[in-house]
Motif scaffolding. Sequence first.
Motif, PDB file in Angstrom:
ATOM      1  N   THR A  66    -101.221 -43.607 -12.357  1.00 50.53           N
ATOM      2  CA  THR A  66    -100.922 -44.557 -11.292  1.00 50.53           C
ATOM      3  C   THR A  66    -100.809 -43.804  -9.967  1.00 50.53           C
ATOM      4  OG1 THR A  66     -98.534 -44.329 -11.569  1.00 50.53           O
ATOM      5  CG2 THR A  66     -99.653 -45.975 -12.947  1.00 50.53           C
ATOM      6  N   ALA A  67    -100.588 -44.558  -8.903  1.00 52.52           N
ATOM      7  CA  ALA A  67    -100.387 -43.928  -7.603  1.00 52.52           C
ATOM      8  C   ALA A  67     -99.135 -43.049  -7.625  1.00 52.52           C
ATOM      9  CB  ALA A  67    -100.263 -45.002  -6.522  1.00 52.52           C
ATOM     10  N   LYS A  68     -98.137 -43.478  -8.390  1.00 50.22           N
ATOM     11  CA  LYS A  68     -96.918 -42.680  -8.507  1.00 50.22           C
ATOM     12  C   LYS A  68     -97.209 -41.343  -9.176  1.00 50.22           C
ATOM     13  CE  LYS A  68     -92.209 -42.897 -10.343  1.00 50.22           C
ATOM     14  NZ  LYS A  68     -91.233 -43.713 -11.119  1.00 50.22           N
ATOM     15  N   THR A  69     -98.111 -41.348 -10.160  1.00 52.65           N
ATOM     16  CA  THR A  69     -98.493 -40.096 -10.833  1.00 52.65           C
ATOM     17  C   THR A  69     -99.049 -39.102  -9.830  1.00 52.65           C
ATOM     18  OG1 THR A  69     -99.106 -41.429 -12.765  1.00 52.65           O
ATOM     19  CG2 THR A  69     -99.814 -39.141 -12.744  1.00 52.65           C
ATOM     20  N   LEU A  70     -99.830 -39.605  -8.882  1.00 56.96           N
ATOM     21  CA  LEU A  70    -100.517 -38.720  -7.939  1.00 56.96           C
ATOM     22  C   LEU A  70     -99.640 -38.301  -6.771  1.00 56.96           C
ATOM     23  CD1 LEU A  70    -103.981 -40.538  -7.732  1.00 56.96           C
ATOM     24  CD2 LEU A  70    -103.328 -38.637  -9.211  1.00 56.96           C
ATOM     25  N   THR A  71     -98.663 -39.127  -6.429  1.00 55.85           N
ATOM     26  CA  THR A  71     -97.895 -38.875  -5.199  1.00 55.85           C
ATOM     27  C   THR A  71     -96.443 -38.480  -5.457  1.00 55.85           C
ATOM     28  OG1 THR A  71     -97.351 -41.239  -5.029  1.00 55.85           O
ATOM     29  CG2 THR A  71     -99.342 -40.464  -3.898  1.00 55.85           C
ATOM     30  N   ARG A  72     -96.047 -38.446  -6.730  1.00 52.57           N
ATOM     31  CA  ARG A  72     -94.653 -38.112  -7.037  1.00 52.57           C
ATOM     32  C   ARG A  72     -94.318 -36.699  -6.597  1.00 52.57           C
ATOM     33  NH1 ARG A  72     -91.798 -38.553 -13.045  1.00 52.57           N
ATOM     34  NH2 ARG A  72     -89.702 -37.895 -12.393  1.00 52.57           N
ATOM     35  N   TYR A  73     -95.282 -35.769  -6.812  1.00 56.32           N
ATOM     36  CA  TYR A  73     -95.084 -34.378  -6.397  1.00 56.32           C
ATOM     37  C   TYR A  73     -96.109 -34.041  -5.318  1.00 56.32           C
ATOM     38  CZ  TYR A  73     -92.670 -34.292 -10.917  1.00 56.32           C
ATOM     39  OH  TYR A  73     -91.851 -34.569 -11.968  1.00 56.32           O
ATOM     40  N   PRO A  74     -95.720 -33.203  -4.361  1.00 54.02           N
ATOM     41  CA  PRO A  74     -96.653 -32.882  -3.262  1.00 54.02           C
ATOM     42  C   PRO A  74     -97.794 -31.962  -3.669  1.00 54.02           C
ATOM     43  CG  PRO A  74     -94.604 -31.654  -3.030  1.00 54.02           C
ATOM     44  CD  PRO A  74     -94.393 -32.609  -4.160  1.00 54.02           C
ATOM     45  N   ASN A  75     -97.714 -31.314  -4.828  1.00 53.67           N
ATOM     46  CA  ASN A  75     -98.737 -30.346  -5.228  1.00 53.67           C
ATOM     47  C   ASN A  75     -99.248 -30.632  -6.631  1.00 53.67           C
ATOM     48  OD1 ASN A  75     -96.291 -29.742  -6.367  1.00 53.67           O
ATOM     49  ND2 ASN A  75     -96.356 -27.545  -5.897  1.00 53.67           N
ATOM     50  N   VAL A  76     -99.524 -31.892  -6.920  1.00 55.57           N
ATOM     51  CA  VAL A  76     -99.945 -32.263  -8.273  1.00 55.57           C
ATOM     52  C   VAL A  76    -101.296 -31.653  -8.641  1.00 55.57           C
ATOM     53  CG1 VAL A  76    -101.049 -34.415  -7.564  1.00 55.57           C
ATOM     54  CG2 VAL A  76    -100.139 -34.211  -9.877  1.00 55.57           C
ATOM     55  N   PHE A  77    -102.166 -31.421  -7.656  1.00 49.15           N
ATOM     56  CA  PHE A  77    -103.483 -30.844  -7.938  1.00 49.15           C
ATOM     57  C   PHE A  77    -103.611 -29.428  -7.374  1.00 49.15           C
ATOM     58  CE2 PHE A  77    -104.882 -35.419  -8.182  1.00 49.15           C
ATOM     59  CZ  PHE A  77    -105.212 -35.383  -9.522  1.00 49.15           C
ATOM     60  N   SER A  78    -102.540 -28.752  -7.226  1.00 49.50           N
ATOM     61  CA  SER A  78    -102.602 -27.377  -6.722  1.00 49.50           C
ATOM     62  C   SER A  78    -103.059 -26.436  -7.836  1.00 49.50           C
ATOM     63  CB  SER A  78    -101.229 -26.941  -6.195  1.00 49.50           C
ATOM     64  OG  SER A  78    -100.284 -26.887  -7.266  1.00 49.50           O
ATOM     65  N   GLY A  79    -103.487 -25.270  -7.455  1.00 45.08           N
ATOM     66  CA  GLY A  79    -103.890 -24.263  -8.433  1.00 45.08           C
ATOM     67  C   GLY A  79    -105.350 -24.306  -8.815  1.00 45.08           C
ATOM     68  N   MET A  80    -106.133 -25.196  -8.185  1.00 46.40           N
ATOM     69  CA  MET A  80    -107.572 -25.307  -8.487  1.00 46.40           C
ATOM     70  C   MET A  80    -108.372 -25.166  -7.187  1.00 46.40           C
ATOM     71  SD  MET A  80    -107.461 -28.512 -11.183  1.00 46.40           S
ATOM     72  CE  MET A  80    -106.607 -29.587 -10.020  1.00 46.40           C
ATOM     73  N   PRO A  81    -108.389 -23.995  -6.605  1.00 46.93           N
ATOM     74  CA  PRO A  81    -109.018 -23.825  -5.279  1.00 46.93           C
ATOM     75  C   PRO A  81    -110.523 -24.054  -5.266  1.00 46.93           C
ATOM     76  CG  PRO A  81    -108.496 -21.694  -6.254  1.00 46.93           C
ATOM     77  CD  PRO A  81    -107.867 -22.730  -7.133  1.00 46.93           C
ATOM     78  N   ASN A  82    -111.188 -24.004  -6.444  1.00 49.45           N
ATOM     79  CA  ASN A  82    -112.639 -24.157  -6.489  1.00 49.45           C
ATOM     80  C   ASN A  82    -113.098 -25.458  -7.156  1.00 49.45           C
ATOM     81  OD1 ASN A  82    -113.600 -21.568  -5.319  1.00 49.45           O
ATOM     82  ND2 ASN A  82    -112.441 -20.687  -7.027  1.00 49.45           N
ATOM     83  N   LEU A  83    -112.180 -26.390  -7.337  1.00 50.55           N
ATOM     84  CA  LEU A  83    -112.539 -27.662  -7.967  1.00 50.55           C
ATOM     85  C   LEU A  83    -113.563 -28.406  -7.122  1.00 50.55           C
ATOM     86  CD1 LEU A  83    -111.758 -29.320 -10.502  1.00 50.55           C
ATOM     87  CD2 LEU A  83    -110.316 -30.710  -8.991  1.00 50.55           C
ATOM     88  N   GLN A  84    -114.664 -28.844  -7.767  1.00 49.76           N
ATOM     89  CA  GLN A  84    -115.736 -29.533  -7.057  1.00 49.76           C
ATOM     90  C   GLN A  84    -115.931 -30.978  -7.520  1.00 49.76           C
ATOM     91  OE1 GLN A  84    -119.386 -27.296  -7.011  1.00 49.76           O
ATOM     92  NE2 GLN A  84    -118.358 -25.360  -6.551  1.00 49.76           N
ATOM     93  N   ASN A  85    -115.494 -31.288  -8.723  1.00 51.74           N
ATOM     94  CA  ASN A  85    -115.711 -32.633  -9.267  1.00 51.74           C
ATOM     95  C   ASN A  85    -114.413 -33.134  -9.901  1.00 51.74           C
ATOM     96  OD1 ASN A  85    -116.719 -34.987 -10.319  1.00 51.74           O
ATOM     97  ND2 ASN A  85    -117.906 -34.013 -11.940  1.00 51.74           N
ATOM     98  N   LEU A  86    -113.875 -34.238  -9.389  1.00 53.84           N
ATOM     99  CA  LEU A  86    -112.650 -34.831  -9.922  1.00 53.84           C
ATOM    100  C   LEU A  86    -112.934 -36.278 -10.304  1.00 53.84           C
ATOM    101  CD1 LEU A  86    -109.654 -34.824 -10.570  1.00 53.84           C
ATOM    102  CD2 LEU A  86    -109.177 -35.327  -8.162  1.00 53.84           C
ATOM    103  N   ASP A  87    -112.746 -36.578 -11.586  1.00 52.84           N
ATOM    104  CA  ASP A  87    -113.068 -37.903 -12.129  1.00 52.84           C
ATOM    105  C   ASP A  87    -111.776 -38.626 -12.511  1.00 52.84           C
ATOM    106  OD1 ASP A  87    -114.092 -40.078 -13.401  1.00 52.84           O
ATOM    107  OD2 ASP A  87    -115.563 -38.979 -14.584  1.00 52.84           O
ATOM    108  N   LEU A  88    -111.468 -39.719 -11.782  1.00 51.11           N
ATOM    109  CA  LEU A  88    -110.238 -40.481 -12.028  1.00 51.11           C
ATOM    110  C   LEU A  88    -110.526 -41.965 -12.264  1.00 51.11           C
ATOM    111  CD1 LEU A  88    -108.004 -38.864  -9.264  1.00 51.11           C
ATOM    112  CD2 LEU A  88    -107.524 -38.795 -11.702  1.00 51.11           C
ATOM    113  N   TYR A  89    -111.726 -42.304 -12.655  1.00 52.21           N
ATOM    114  CA  TYR A  89    -112.049 -43.728 -12.791  1.00 52.21           C
ATOM    115  C   TYR A  89    -111.344 -44.353 -13.992  1.00 52.21           C
ATOM    116  CZ  TYR A  89    -115.427 -43.117 -16.654  1.00 52.21           C
ATOM    117  OH  TYR A  89    -116.011 -42.865 -17.863  1.00 52.21           O
TER     118      TYR A  89
END
Length: 946
Positions: free
Chosen positions: A508-531
């Motif tokens: 949910t939106a809460k999953t993504l925004t609950r923490y400020p660095n939920v997607f940190s640690g992946m500096p080279n990520l090019q494709n993110l699939d959340l459909y």
Amino acid sequence: MGKLQQITLYIVLFGFISPCSAFSLQNCTISTPLRDIQPKVLCYKMGFFRIPWWIPRNTQILDISFNAFAQIQIGDFRHLSNLQDLNISNNRISQIQEGALDDLSNLTYLNLASNRLKAVSSGMLHGLSNLLVLRLDDNNIKDIEESAFSTLQNLKVLNLTKNHLHYIDKVKPVLASPLLEELYIGSNSFDVFNSYEMSTKPLSLKKLDFSNNPLATFQLTDNIFPSLNHLDLSYCGQNGSMTWNVTEKTYFSSVQTLYFMDVNMSPQSVANVLPSFKNSLNKIRFNGNVELNKTNLLLSACFPMLRVVRLNANKIKHLTDNMFDPCFDLTELDLGQNEISKLSQSMFRGFTQLKKLLLQINKLTQITNSFQILSTLEFIDFSRNSINKLTCDDFANLTQVKTLYLYGNKISLIRSCLFKDLKSLEVLKLGTNDLLRIDDAFSNGPHSLKDLQINYNKLSKIEKYTFRNLSQLNSLTLNDNQISEIEAQAFEGLKNLTSLFLSSNKITAKTLTRYPNVFSGMPNLQNLDLYANSISFADNKLKHPPFKDLNQLRVLTLHSQRRGIDKIPSNLLQGLSSMEMFYVGNTNLGHLNPDTFKFSPQLWFLDLSKNALSEDNSIPAELFHPISGLTKLILSRTQLRSLNFLLNANLSRLSTLKAPGNEIDTINKTLIQSLPRLEVLDLQKNTFTCDCHNEFFIEWAMKTNSTQVFYFNRYTCSYPRSLRGMSLTAFNIESCTLNIDFICFLCSSIMVTLTLLLSFVWHFLRYQVIYAYYLFLAYLYDSKKKQTVSTIRYDAFISYNTEDEPWVMEELIPKLEGEQSWRLCLHHRDFEPGRPIIDNIIDGIYSSRKTICLITRNYLKSNWCSSEVQVASYRLFDEQKDVLILVFLEDIPAHQLSPHHRMRKLVKKRTYLRWPKPGEDTKIFWQKLKMALETREGHNPESSIL
């Protein structure tokens, strides 16, 4: 289409102007850019009965499969001499005229599969001197004439599978192609193969497919296959046991691959067959030979050169300890789709070079380190078994394994010790299991892992540092779980990760925004699939934008959220400075913030399909200003009514615009000119209007040589109703061409005539016109009042001129309100401030039982008073109630009433009151007025009052 248009299209088609007229292709499309000098044209599934004549002459690849061609005639390909690849399969072709293919001298690939050809005649394939591949499979071919292949000097691949050939000598004519390397003649009706009936001389064949023939005899008496390296005899001899007679064992000395699946032969006969391939056989398939003794079979088949054995679908239940002893040099063993339930180390003790072991689709429940001695293994497939438990020693000593498939089992727990020896593991598939948590499963690696798949499990949470020790990971698949919580730094340490798949979870939106660095640690990520999650935003701006650390991300997929995103916060994409492709279709978007893409200037692909963007301002033009490099825009089924938002969008690089299934009715010239690089336009299934507003679009779509208008001949009219269903191309745009001089003359004449007519009416019929105007207003106001329930609040509405207000204040009000207690409605007192005067008048008259008109000369001059009389008299006529009282405060001669047509009629038809002259008694006047006010409304007035 007119003759002139046909001529124009013909010129465009054949290159005098351009070879790529979009409308000339009608139902076809060009899959390569129009500026490509070697276009690929697709015309499949179009219902054609003839070869389209409008195909661009420089076409090199043409697909006209799945149509309704019955024959190919001379001239059908006259203008397509540049063709190299032609697919005309899945039609109804039963005849190809001799010489019909003569113009295709550059053709290298021809697909005529799945037609109704009964024979290959001598001239049918004439002219195809450069043909390399010919498919004639799935026809009704019974005969091939002797010289049919004589001109195919470069043919290398011929497929005659699934025809009605009964005798092998019918295949002999194809050998006239001296370079033929691959011949597929499976699924015919050959019951005997005698090599001498085919040839007595060596052939160049390298691959021969005899599969699915009822061969009862296979006899080879001459070495006609010296170069053959692939032989397929699968499913032969099904009508009876096949007899094998190869006079010299060296005749198949070059065969490296043998497909021997489910051949109807006795074990002894098979034992006689296999020695024929002893010296060279590298790969053998024994799938489906359930009746044969596997041990004896392997004893006969395992030769020094054999490296690959496939024993799929043999219903093997038990693997004996010595079963594979003769095959100690195998590098690949496939035991999939059997019934194996148990393994032991002794089964594989003879293997010293085995690299690939396949045990998929069996009945294994555990592994128990059965192949610890197979230190050379690189690929293991345990997928789709019933394994429910893994121990720390299951993969001990397997340091060379690079790929491990464990998907489709019942694994619920993975311990960190499981991968301690898998030092080289690069691909791990754990999908479709029962994993509830990952915990510390990867705390000890495998450090070399590049591809990890844990999809279709039951994970609900990704904890902090879960993948920290998988620094080499490139792709992580977590699709189709139940993930609803992702802790901060859950993906920390994945410095080489390029693709992360999180679709079909409960994010949910809460999953993504609950923490400020939920997607940190992946500096080279090019494709993110959340459909297909449950992401939905209520705020216009986020406190913690979830993607702010992904500045290398190229592709973001958010489409098909279960509850709909509803809105995209203005800073949702903050940090995505490198994003190139954004999928946000089917998310219930109703409006897009103009600042949505200000953080993603590199965006070139945008998919907004299946949203609710019907409002005029749903897509503001400013939305596209930060992404001026956009080249592909998808707006399918978005309820759009217009594309005018593109006028000021500055999309000068847009090459593909797809907006089918909307409610667009008009495309104007300005819109097309605002998209100078448009190459593909798809507006199918829109509600076009067939009128002159679309004149430019229709003519442009028919003549443009720079833009493909996909399937333009399918566009139909939705309006006007009389033309509904008619093809847009059938609309006569010539009717929109008008003579400007004639129009100017006509307009001038009409204006002069109207001026004279209006002058005459105003001079002679001025009062009648004014009267008619007010009467019409009264009718409109009366109709309006009927639609609402009126409440009587006053006994009388007083209609008077302001010049007569002193008499009203000094005489009328004291008498009627003071002495007799009547409730009166007066302009200066009871009208609602700020409201239109005419509305106050209407409400006053309809809220009063009676209307009292105080007639004076000033009253007759007042427009407002005249309006009040019109409304009151219309009410009198419409309601048939005695609601009007006329009071003359001064004597007015009849001739002065003449211009006031309505007043004069009322005076003639109704009794009125007159204010006494000075000195006369007023008591009688007030008494009559009181009686008039007390008259019941049900009393019918004279119906002729109007």
